[in-house]
Design an enzyme around this catalytic site. Structure first.
Site, mmCIF file in Angstrom:
data_model
loop_
_atom_site.group_PDB
_atom_site.id
_atom_site.type_symbol
_atom_site.label_atom_id
_atom_site.label_comp_id
_atom_site.label_asym_id
_atom_site.label_seq_id
_atom_site.Cartn_x
_atom_site.Cartn_y
_atom_site.Cartn_z
ATOM 1 N N ARG A 25 0.856 -1.182 0.000
ATOM 2 C CA ARG A 25 0.000 0.000 0.000
ATOM 3 C C ARG A 25 0.895 1.236 0.000
ATOM 4 O O ARG A 25 1.890 1.291 0.735
ATOM 5 C CB ARG A 25 -0.900 0.038 1.248
ATOM 6 C CG ARG A 25 -2.096 -0.904 1.212
ATOM 7 C CD ARG A 25 -3.132 -0.523 0.143
ATOM 8 N NE ARG A 25 -4.265 -1.433 0.114
ATOM 9 C CZ ARG A 25 -4.375 -2.504 -0.681
ATOM 10 N NH1 ARG A 25 -3.410 -2.808 -1.538
ATOM 11 N NH2 ARG A 25 -5.461 -3.260 -0.642
ATOM 12 N N GLU A 31 -2.375 7.705 -4.261
ATOM 13 C CA GLU A 31 -2.648 6.834 -5.394
ATOM 14 C C GLU A 31 -3.985 7.230 -6.005
ATOM 15 O O GLU A 31 -4.958 7.346 -5.248
ATOM 16 C CB GLU A 31 -2.679 5.386 -4.905
ATOM 17 C CG GLU A 31 -2.552 4.395 -6.041
ATOM 18 C CD GLU A 31 -2.354 2.981 -5.540
ATOM 19 O OE1 GLU A 31 -1.410 2.739 -4.756
ATOM 20 O OE2 GLU A 31 -3.166 2.131 -5.914
ATOM 21 N N HIS A 33 -0.456 -0.191 -9.806
ATOM 22 C CA HIS A 33 -1.164 -1.131 -8.928
ATOM 23 C C HIS A 33 -1.725 -2.331 -9.716
ATOM 24 O O HIS A 33 -2.940 -2.552 -9.760
ATOM 25 C CB HIS A 33 -2.284 -0.401 -8.176
ATOM 26 C CG HIS A 33 -2.701 -1.099 -6.909
ATOM 27 N ND1 HIS A 33 -3.105 -0.432 -5.787
ATOM 28 C CD2 HIS A 33 -2.780 -2.410 -6.583
ATOM 29 C CE1 HIS A 33 -3.419 -1.295 -4.839
ATOM 30 N NE2 HIS A 33 -3.221 -2.509 -5.302
HETATM 31 C C1 8YV Z 1 -6.768 -5.145 -5.958
HETATM 32 C C2 8YV Z 1 -5.073 -5.269 -4.003
HETATM 33 O O1 8YV Z 1 -6.618 -5.144 -7.321
HETATM 34 O O2 8YV Z 1 -5.856 -7.349 -3.210
HETATM 35 C C3 8YV Z 1 -5.443 -6.224 -2.922
HETATM 36 O O3 8YV Z 1 -5.320 -5.864 -1.743
HETATM 37 O O4 8YV Z 1 -4.482 -4.300 -3.754
HETATM 38 C C4 8YV Z 1 -5.418 -5.579 -5.425
HETATM 39 O O5 8YV Z 1 -5.370 -6.948 -5.633
HETATM 40 C C5 8YV Z 1 -7.254 -3.796 -5.569
HETATM 41 O O6 8YV Z 1 -7.362 -3.665 -4.187
HETATM 42 C C6 8YV Z 1 -8.613 -3.515 -6.212
HETATM 43 O O7 8YV Z 1 -9.695 -4.115 -5.496
#
Ligand code: 8YV
Length: 324
Positions: A237, A266, A285
């Site tokens: 993150r 972001e 991401h």
């Molecule tokens: C997702 C992510 O694409 O799983 C997670 O925590 O960061 C990613 O796999 C994103 O959160 C969109 O939902």
């Protein structure tokens, strides 16, 4: 039961929900405002939540008393105030395991891209500047036998450690809430303090679930203590790192380089000076962006909703304490 899905997900998940005779609602409109999103939440019983725009905080729960279950289309659950969900006995599901390989692949890719200066070299080629052979120019560094430090050795961290150990014989050190016995036994991983982690790592890769109290934990005071040749990787993150401090550390060559699949904020600002640096590789991401992982996430999220609709425990639940 009425289920709100705020964005299209792979068909594998939709099919499961339809086969379970659940009424699902997916808005035509792509980018919902917060108010529009809240309105949809008010008129449904559960949400399968895709993407990271809006938070499930106290205000949300007060505004949307109808929502009785949240199934996240992600493994990370930092958007949800779990204490508030617990207080209301609302189960929160996530999508672990199915994306561990894909997400760790991106960390592994960034580690190599930065070590071999892929962004810099690609920019050169794109600008028509292939250049003459120069034995001293654009030299990268090899990863063989180097030390990989993992912050947060869970499922994704384990996969990153496994690949790095197998491909480059890297020594694995890690800092975590708990010891990871599997990693210690199978990969020779060594548990170290946070200070040891940042001081000893040649590559430092973050794989923890983000908590508010860890906001910008990786800041100037950390970058100052890292090795001069260290590579910083964040695929977890963006909130984990202080973007301006990272820029300073990179531009002043306090560390070798950085690979980011997440940024702070972001999305990244178009004119963020970090994008001008040659020792950085930034991706938008894409950790879980493979067909295999996204299909898996759709199925797990749908299974969580279906279990809830039958009065059963969600199979992938981040707050199982609510079941008593
Ligand atoms: C997702 C992510 O694409 O799983 C997670 O925590 O960061 C990613 O796999 C994103 O959160 C969109 O939902």
């Amino acid at each position: 039961m009425k289920v709100f899905i705020n964005k299209r997900i792979p068909e594998a998940g939709i099919r499961l929900l339809k086969d379970a005779n659940l009424e699902i609602f997916i808005p035509e409109q792509e980018n919902l405002s917060y108010e529009e999103w809240l309105n949809y939440c008010r008129s449904n019983d559960a949400i399968l939540s895709v993407g990271g725009e809006f938070k499930f905080d106290k205000d949300f729960f007060n505004e949307c008393p109808n929502i009785k279950a949240i199934a996240l289309f992600s493994v990370g659950f930092d958007r949800v105030d779990i204490q508030e969900a617990d207080a209301r006995k609302i189960p929160v599901g996530n999508t672990p395991d199915v994306l561990s390989k894909a997400a760790s692949d991106v960390a592994f890719l960034l580690m190599q891209s930065v070590a071999r200066r892929a962004s810099y070299n690609f920019e050169k080629v794109k600008s028509g500047n292939w250049g003459d052979f120069d034995p001293l120019h654009a030299l990268g560094q090899e990863l063989y036998g180097k030390t990989l430090g993992i912050f947060g050795l869970g499922r994704i961290g384990y996969e990153m450690a496994k690949k790095s150990r197998t491909a480059f014989g890297m020594q694995i050190i890690y800092h975590n809430r708990h010891h990871n016995e599997e990693a210690e036994k199978n990969l020779g991983a060594k548990y170290v303090s946070f200070d040891e982690l940042i001081e000893q790592s040649d590559v430092l890769s973050i794989h923890a679930n983000f908590k508010a109290e860890q906001k910008e934990l990786f800041n100037a005071s950390v970058f100052d203590r890292m090795k001069k040749n260290a590579i910083f990787i964040n695929t977890a993150r963006g909130g984990f790192h202080h973007q301006k401090d990272l820029y300073a550390a990179l531009s002043e060559h306090k560390i070798w380089g950085a690979g980011l699949d997440v940024t702070n904020p972001e999305p990244i600002f178009k004119d963020d000076p970090i994008l001008e640096l040659s020792n950085v590789c930034v991706l938008p991401h894409i950790g879980s962006a493979t067909e295999e992982a996204r299909n898996g996430m759709a199925k797990v999220a749908a299974e969580n909703i279906i279990a809830f609709s039958k009065g059963e425990k969600m199979p992938a639940c981040v707050n199982p304490e609510i079941y008593g």
